[in-house]
Design a protein around this motif. Structure first.
Motif, PDB file in Angstrom:
ATOM      1  N   GLU A   3       0.825  -1.198   0.000  1.00  0.00           N
ATOM      2  CA  GLU A   3       0.000   0.000   0.000  1.00  0.00           C
ATOM      3  C   GLU A   3       0.865   1.256   0.000  1.00  0.00           C
ATOM      4  OE1 GLU A   3      -2.629  -0.135   3.296  1.00  0.00           O
ATOM      5  OE2 GLU A   3      -3.701  -1.925   2.613  1.00  0.00           O
ATOM      6  N   PRO A   5      -0.447   4.778   0.731  1.00  0.00           N
ATOM      7  CA  PRO A   5      -1.587   5.664   0.996  1.00  0.00           C
ATOM      8  C   PRO A   5      -1.290   7.136   0.781  1.00  0.00           C
ATOM      9  CG  PRO A   5      -0.620   4.876   3.036  1.00  0.00           C
ATOM     10  CD  PRO A   5       0.041   4.114   1.939  1.00  0.00           C
ATOM     11  N   SER A   6      -0.018   7.532   0.891  1.00  0.00           N
ATOM     12  CA  SER A   6       0.338   8.943   0.774  1.00  0.00           C
ATOM     13  C   SER A   6       1.375   9.105  -0.333  1.00  0.00           C
ATOM     14  CB  SER A   6       0.917   9.460   2.102  1.00  0.00           C
ATOM     15  OG  SER A   6       1.371  10.787   1.974  1.00  0.00           O
ATOM     16  N   GLY A  91      -4.935  10.550  -5.415  1.00  0.00           N
ATOM     17  CA  GLY A  91      -4.335  10.104  -4.166  1.00  0.00           C
ATOM     18  C   GLY A  91      -3.058  10.850  -3.799  1.00  0.00           C
ATOM     19  N   ARG A 319       1.805   3.365  -8.361  1.00  0.00           N
ATOM     20  CA  ARG A 319       1.269   2.433  -7.372  1.00  0.00           C
ATOM     21  C   ARG A 319       1.225   1.000  -7.924  1.00  0.00           C
ATOM     22  NH1 ARG A 319      -2.662   6.505  -6.375  1.00  0.00           N
ATOM     23  NH2 ARG A 319      -2.435   7.476  -4.323  1.00  0.00           N
TER      24      ARG A 319
END
Length: 359
Positions: A3, A5-6, A91, A319
């Motif tokens: 992951e 996320p940021s 994102g 990602r």
């Protein structure tokens, strides 16, 4: 599952404020690569296919919908709403924005507001020098104002960026030019320059680079199509001076950029161009970069300009590629999931926060 996320987009530009027709939109996909082949468009590229994969769902359409349908939906929503949906769907939580390009592009504040993110400015050195030249009547005033402007910009920006190596390779010399050399070059350039003319004199570009190095801010260097190994002498000369160098847009010489990041403690490699340009092949390209560069020396970026779609594509390709590469290594037992997650966080955001001193 890996992951991220940021995301800190460590080099990008603003987006266009105007509605775009099909031809204008396609031109921004091409990024100055000449006209498309007869009977095709710039949607027929890895970048174009990636836009059609990742962006339509953010506007309420199915992936891979035809370009005409996508652009009709974009116009239906309007440029502001489409931009808001796309940027917020990327994102990306922090944008570092190079404000040195011409055109009606959003600045850091507007980009941050539209994307519900944070944004900081990267100052382009050549544009700063050109603006100083427009308001300086003599060589002495130009050189004094230039030094003062660079010093002042360093207080508000997170980094400088330069295209000196693209405009004149001689600018990447191992030492700054002498005062007499600088004065002579400034006199010649100012005497022959029209208002708004670009700075391409190698002596002045070299002078500008070394002023920036003395500021202590990170310095992003555009490599263009040049082999980043050409930047090795400059990297060697600036080692130990306290300024980090970030090599931008190294593709197709991404392995050379990764190698330099491994050789010099103050050199970092940007991922943006390599992944956005290669699209469905981004996983293979990222794996090649990870073969060479220490994991603390790689920085995510979208490199986007003009189209919010390019921010989305940069983020999604990163990602997906990172998840596939690291996920494979975890599945094979070469890496632990804990280490893979930690490295993903470094490349996605942690390295940029450290290099640029972000909160």
């Amino acid at each position: 599952m890996i992951e991220t996320p940021s995301l800190v987009d460590q080099h990008c530009h603003g987006v266009l404020r105007t509605e775009l027709g099909l031809g204008t939109f396609e031109a921004h996909l091409g990024r100055g690569e000449g006209p498309p082949a007869p009977g095709t468009t710039f949607f027929d590229t890895q970048t174009g296919f990636a836009v059609r994969r990742w962006c339509p769902p953010l506007l309420g359409l199915e992936p891979h919908c035809p370009p005409a349908r996508y652009l009709a939906r974009r116009r239906e929503l309007g440029v502001l709403e489409a931009g808001r949906r796309l940027l917020r769907g990327s994102g990306i939580t922090t944008y570092l924005v190079d404000t040195g390009l011409p055109g009606d592009l959003t600045g850091p504040g507007e980009l941050a507001s539209t994307g519900a993110a944070q944004a900081r400015e990267i100052v382009r050195l050549e544009l700063l020098a050109e603006q100083v030249a427009d308001t300086s009547g003599t060589v002495d005033s130009f050189l004094a104002n230039l030094a003062e402007s660079v010093h002042g910009a360093a207080h508000g920006a997170v980094a400088f960026t330069s295209v000196a190596g693209v405009r004149a390779g001689e600018a990447l010399a191992c030492e700054p030019p002498g005062p007499g050399e600088v004065r002579g070059a400034a006199g010649r350039w100012l005497a022959g320059r029209q208002v708004g003319g670009e700075l391409a004199d190698p002596v002045l570009l070299r002078h500008l680079l070394w002023i920036a190095v003395a500021s202590g801010l990170p310095l992003q260097l555009h490599t263009g199509a040049a082999d980043p190994q050409c930047f090795g002498d400059f990297a060697r000369a600036t080692a130990g001076l306290g300024t980090d160098l970030v090599l931008l847009h190294g593709y197709p010489h991404h392995r050379a950029a990764a190698h330099l990041a491994g050789v010099f403690p103050h050199v970092y490699a940007d991922l943006g161009s390599a992944l956005v340009r290669t699209g469905a092949r981004a996983t293979a390209v990222l794996a090649e970069i990870l073969e060479l560069a220490p994991f603390g020396k790689l920085l995510f970026s979208s490199g986007a300009q003009g189209l919010p779609e390019l921010h989305v594509v940069g983020a999604q390709l990163f990602r997906e590629a990172l998840g596939r590469v690291l996920g494979t290594w975890v599945a094979e037992g070469a890496w632990s999931l804990t280490d893979a997650q930690r490295v993903a966080g470094l490349i996605a955001a942690g390295n940029a926060r450290r290099v640029y001193g972000l909160d």
